[in-house]
Design a protein around this motif. Structure first.
Motif, PDB file in Angstrom:
ATOM      1  N   ILE A 123      67.597  28.012 -44.040  1.00 58.89           N
ATOM      2  CA  ILE A 123      68.549  27.015 -43.569  1.00 58.89           C
ATOM      3  C   ILE A 123      67.895  25.646 -43.487  1.00 58.89           C
ATOM      4  O   ILE A 123      68.424  24.651 -43.979  1.00 58.89           O
ATOM      5  N   ARG A 124      66.720  25.589 -42.879  1.00 60.26           N
ATOM      6  CA  ARG A 124      66.044  24.296 -42.757  1.00 60.26           C
ATOM      7  C   ARG A 124      65.368  23.894 -44.067  1.00 60.26           C
ATOM      8  O   ARG A 124      65.371  22.724 -44.439  1.00 60.26           O
ATOM      9  N   GLY A 127      68.637  23.873 -46.729  1.00 63.36           N
ATOM     10  CA  GLY A 127      69.935  23.373 -46.301  1.00 63.36           C
ATOM     11  C   GLY A 127      71.066  24.371 -46.456  1.00 63.36           C
ATOM     12  O   GLY A 127      72.223  23.975 -46.614  1.00 63.36           O
ATOM     13  N   GLN A 128      70.747  25.657 -46.418  1.00 66.55           N
ATOM     14  CA  GLN A 128      71.804  26.657 -46.544  1.00 66.55           C
ATOM     15  C   GLN A 128      72.625  26.750 -45.255  1.00 66.55           C
ATOM     16  O   GLN A 128      72.177  26.341 -44.185  1.00 66.55           O
ATOM     17  N   HIS A 129      73.839  27.320 -45.373  1.00 64.25           N
ATOM     18  CA  HIS A 129      74.729  27.438 -44.217  1.00 64.25           C
ATOM     19  C   HIS A 129      74.433  28.718 -43.443  1.00 64.25           C
ATOM     20  O   HIS A 129      73.976  29.713 -44.013  1.00 64.25           O
ATOM     21  N   ARG A 130      74.725  28.693 -42.151  1.00 64.34           N
ATOM     22  CA  ARG A 130      74.561  29.873 -41.321  1.00 64.34           C
ATOM     23  C   ARG A 130      75.840  30.690 -41.328  1.00 64.34           C
ATOM     24  O   ARG A 130      76.885  30.249 -41.804  1.00 64.34           O
ATOM     25  N   GLY A 131      75.739  31.882 -40.758  1.00 64.68           N
ATOM     26  CA  GLY A 131      76.907  32.732 -40.640  1.00 64.68           C
ATOM     27  C   GLY A 131      77.632  32.487 -39.328  1.00 64.68           C
ATOM     28  O   GLY A 131      77.233  31.638 -38.527  1.00 64.68           O
ATOM     29  N   HIS A 140      73.574  35.620 -38.700  1.00 62.99           N
ATOM     30  CA  HIS A 140      73.575  34.261 -38.176  1.00 62.99           C
ATOM     31  C   HIS A 140      72.766  33.300 -39.058  1.00 62.99           C
ATOM     32  O   HIS A 140      73.320  32.387 -39.647  1.00 62.99           O
ATOM     33  N   ARG A 141      71.474  33.535 -39.152  1.00 59.78           N
ATOM     34  CA  ARG A 141      70.614  32.596 -39.881  1.00 59.78           C
ATOM     35  C   ARG A 141      69.821  33.281 -40.998  1.00 59.78           C
ATOM     36  O   ARG A 141      68.778  32.805 -41.414  1.00 59.78           O
TER      37      ARG A 141
END
Length: 211
Positions: A123-124, A127-131, A140-141
């Motif tokens: 994610i960091r 830049g992917q999205h979380r659940g 979640h991540r």
């Protein structure tokens, strides 16, 4: 290339222009750099100027480097770089390159090592999205699915996953020189420059000014 210099990053601040507008700048301690060797086309096969920056204790200098510095008759330096100047033949050993090589309004490329951020998730890092964050989600991540099923039963190269982030060479192009202080060897560049404080930064005449 006609202009280049080595510098260390002091930090960021802001300056006010004559019209009252505010400009964020990065303060760089640029030089003085000492010419340790001038390479010529006849002897070395290419023309370049080798410079040294920041003094270094003799105890920390290797024997080959010590011989090079002693031959040039200059103090031991921590950083050594080469610049392929168009007018390299005009430079001499022991000559100093100072901050006044640049002037207000010049466009430069700043190259440095970005801040290391350690091991980071997808994610960091990408830049992917979380659940969904509801309790029943149980996702979640995480990075999501990594590969395919039985064909080809492997993860493709280049898959964006978690891993080490930062600590890479980064070049920010076409930055504007806002101010130059020749007495203190300071160059103020508009915007951000890669790396943490005290990091080595290479300033070169930009290659994108007319693009």
């Amino acid at each position: 290339m006609k202009k280049a210099i080595l510098a260390t990053k002091v930090g960021m601040t802001q300056v006010f222009n004559e019209d009252g507008s505010l400009t964020p700048v990065t303060v760089l301690q640029a030089g003085p750099c000492v010419v340790t060797q001038v390479k010529t086309l006849d002897k070395d096969g290419y023309a370049a100027v080798q410079v040294g920056f920041t003094d270094k204790r003799e105890k920390l200098v290797s024997k080959p480097q010590k011989g090079m510095f002693d031959k040039a008759g200059v103090a031991y330096k921590r950083y050594i770089r080469e610049f392929r100047f168009e007018d390299a033949d005009k430079y001499e050993v022991k000559q100093e390159i100072k901050a006044d090589i640049f002037a207000e309004g010049d466009k430069v490329d700043a190259c440095g090592i970005s801040k290391g951020k350690g091991y980071q998730g997808a994610i960091r890092r990408h830049g992917q999205h979380r659940g969904p964050m509801a309790h029943g989600s149980k996702y979640h991540r995480h990075a999501g699915s990594n590969g395919t099923s039985s064909d080809p039963s492997r993860v493709y190269p280049g898959k964006k996953m978690s891993g080490r982030m930062g600590g890479n060479q980064v070049t920010v192009q076409n930055l504007e020189v806002v101010r130059v202080d020749p007495e203190k060897n300071l160059i103020l560049v508009k915007g951000a420059v890669p790396g943490p404080k005290k990091a080595l930064v290479t300033l070169k005449e930009t290659t994108r000014a007319n693009k």
